[in-house]
Design a protein around this motif. Structure first.
Motif, short mmCIF file in Angstrom:
data_model
loop_
_atom_site.label_atom_id
_atom_site.label_comp_id
_atom_site.label_asym_id
_atom_site.label_seq_id
_atom_site.Cartn_x
_atom_site.Cartn_y
_atom_site.Cartn_z
N LYS A 25 0.83 -1.20 0.00
CA LYS A 25 0.00 0.00 0.00
C LYS A 25 0.86 1.25 0.00
O LYS A 25 0.61 2.21 -0.75
CB LYS A 25 -0.92 -0.01 1.22
CG LYS A 25 -1.68 1.29 1.42
CD LYS A 25 -2.36 1.32 2.77
CE LYS A 25 -2.93 2.71 3.06
NZ LYS A 25 -3.55 2.79 4.41
N CYS A 88 -4.63 -5.68 -7.54
CA CYS A 88 -5.15 -4.31 -7.73
C CYS A 88 -6.66 -4.34 -7.90
O CYS A 88 -7.22 -3.57 -8.68
CB CYS A 88 -4.47 -3.63 -8.90
SG CYS A 88 -4.41 -4.58 -10.43
N VAL A 181 -8.77 8.04 -6.60
CA VAL A 181 -7.97 6.96 -6.05
C VAL A 181 -8.79 5.67 -5.95
O VAL A 181 -8.25 4.57 -6.11
CB VAL A 181 -7.42 7.36 -4.66
CG1 VAL A 181 -6.68 6.21 -4.02
CG2 VAL A 181 -6.50 8.57 -4.80
N ILE A 182 -10.08 5.79 -5.71
CA ILE A 182 -10.91 4.60 -5.51
C ILE A 182 -11.80 4.28 -6.70
O ILE A 182 -12.60 3.34 -6.63
CB ILE A 182 -11.79 4.78 -4.25
CG1 ILE A 182 -12.73 5.98 -4.41
CG2 ILE A 182 -10.94 4.93 -3.00
CD1 ILE A 182 -13.73 6.13 -3.30
N GLY A 273 -3.68 3.60 -8.03
CA GLY A 273 -4.79 3.92 -7.13
C GLY A 273 -5.58 2.68 -6.75
O GLY A 273 -5.96 2.49 -5.58
N THR A 277 -5.82 1.05 -2.95
CA THR A 277 -7.12 0.80 -2.32
C THR A 277 -7.28 -0.67 -1.95
O THR A 277 -7.75 -1.00 -0.85
CB THR A 277 -8.25 1.22 -3.27
OG1 THR A 277 -8.09 2.60 -3.62
CG2 THR A 277 -9.61 1.02 -2.63
N ASP A 280 -5.04 -1.50 1.03
CA ASP A 280 -5.57 -0.92 2.26
C ASP A 280 -6.71 -1.77 2.80
O ASP A 280 -6.80 -2.04 4.00
CB ASP A 280 -6.07 0.51 1.97
CG ASP A 280 -6.64 1.18 3.21
OD1 ASP A 280 -5.91 1.33 4.20
OD2 ASP A 280 -7.83 1.55 3.19
N SER A 281 -7.59 -2.22 1.89
CA SER A 281 -8.69 -3.09 2.30
C SER A 281 -8.16 -4.42 2.82
O SER A 281 -8.66 -4.96 3.83
CB SER A 281 -9.63 -3.33 1.12
OG SER A 281 -10.67 -4.21 1.46
#
Length: 321
Positions: A25, A88, A181-182, A273, A277, A280-281
């Motif tokens: 990340k 990704c 980003v998301i 991005g 994401t 992070d998840s």
């Protein structure tokens, strides 16, 4: 219930995975910053060259081969921009599904007749379409590791030459456009032959092969009132040196190269991005799993202690009797 050693091993394994996802990340976030800067710096140039080509085309009757259209296009080329690495999220699969749907809806006949060709950028795109027996004639692995304009022109100039020779009648470009980003916009654009709409500067997203916009050679005679209705700026007189046709012959290949360059920058930024994401998840999910495993470990440990105490009490009672 699993024994204490098994639970400890699982906790240790998940913590190791969490460290990896957290590191990925952070790496993706650092790359995203640079990719966004390159992408946003290139956007004004890309939009301006579109406007320049549009204005020149309106004032020229050029018969440049890049304007060549076909009523019944036979040979079609699709360029797909994927990624070399996974992890990704749906970055690749969402785009690939759209490409497959477009092929099935619009180019199934071309594929059956062997008139459809594909060029895949990125290992994921190449593996996906190759294993599904799509006609991939070329692939570029590691392209985004050294993302340079010179590499883009090497590829696109070859495609332009083949288009001029008649090898392809139409060329399409599929990629992920950076939105945030998301989020990404999946784009499937028509890039050759060059077309334009009189009320838009940007290239149409996906004009139907049966309803394509062709170059309008009578725009220069449009009255000012009609220009106001369409939202165009009033005609402005320019001095061209040497002349619009010569300038177009020079700038059109540059225009097509810039389209692929901007798409490459957009795709790379969108990939970073999406990876940031996803990682992070994954890091948060690993934390949740660790909490659940820690709870199970404590329950198992408490049960083991209770069992040991019961055994000690029972043994003491037996000895006292």
């Amino acid at each position: 219930m699993a024994n204490l050693r098994d639970i400890r091993d699982r906790i240790s394994s998940v913590k190791s995975t969490q460290q990896i996802t957290r590191a990925m990340k952070m790496v993706a976030a650092a790359r995203l910053r640079k990719a966004q800067d390159r992408m946003t710096d290139a956007r004004p140039y890309t939009y301006k060259i579109r406007e320049v080509v549009k204005n020149l085309t309106e004032r020229s009757n050029s018969d440049n081969p890049l304007f060549r259209t076909s009523e019944n296009p036979e040979n079609v080329l699709i360029i797909v921009l994927g990624s070399d690495r996974g992890l990704c999220g749906g970055f690749n699969t969402n785009l690939f599904r759209i490409v497959e749907n477009k092929i099935h809806d619009h180019f199934s006949g071309h594929m059956k007749n062997g008139n459809l060709s594909m060029i895949c950028f990125g290992k994921k795109a190449y593996d996906y379409f190759r294993t599904r027996k799509y006609p991939v004639i070329d692939h570029k692995i590691g392209f985004f590791d050294q993302l340079k304009y010179e590499n883009v022109t090497d590829v696109m100039n070859g495609i332009i030459a083949e288009f001029k020779e008649g090898t392809y009648d139409e060329v399409y470009l599929a990629y992920n456009e950076f939105k945030s980003v998301i989020a990404q916009n999946r784009r499937f654009e028509f890039i050759l032959p060059i077309t334009y709409e009189t009320d838009k500067v940007t290239v149409p997203e996906f004009p139907s092969i049966f309803e394509k916009k062709v170059k309008n050679k009578e725009v220069t005679d449009k009255p000012e009132s009609e220009s106001k209705k369409t939202g165009l700026k009033p005609d402005v007189d320019y001095l061209y040196e040497p002349d619009p046709d010569t300038i177009l012959d020079y700038i059109l290949p540059l225009y097509v190269n810039v389209q692929l360059w901007q798409a490459s920058l957009e795709s790379y930024a969108a990939e970073q991005g999406a990876r940031m994401t996803a990682m992070d998840s994954a890091t948060e999910n690993a934390g949740d799993i660790i909490s659940d495993l820690q709870l199970k470990y404590n329950q198992a440990r408490q049960a083991a202690i209770t069992t040991e105490i019961s055994e000690i009490v029972s043994g003491a009672e037996a000895l006292s009797e």
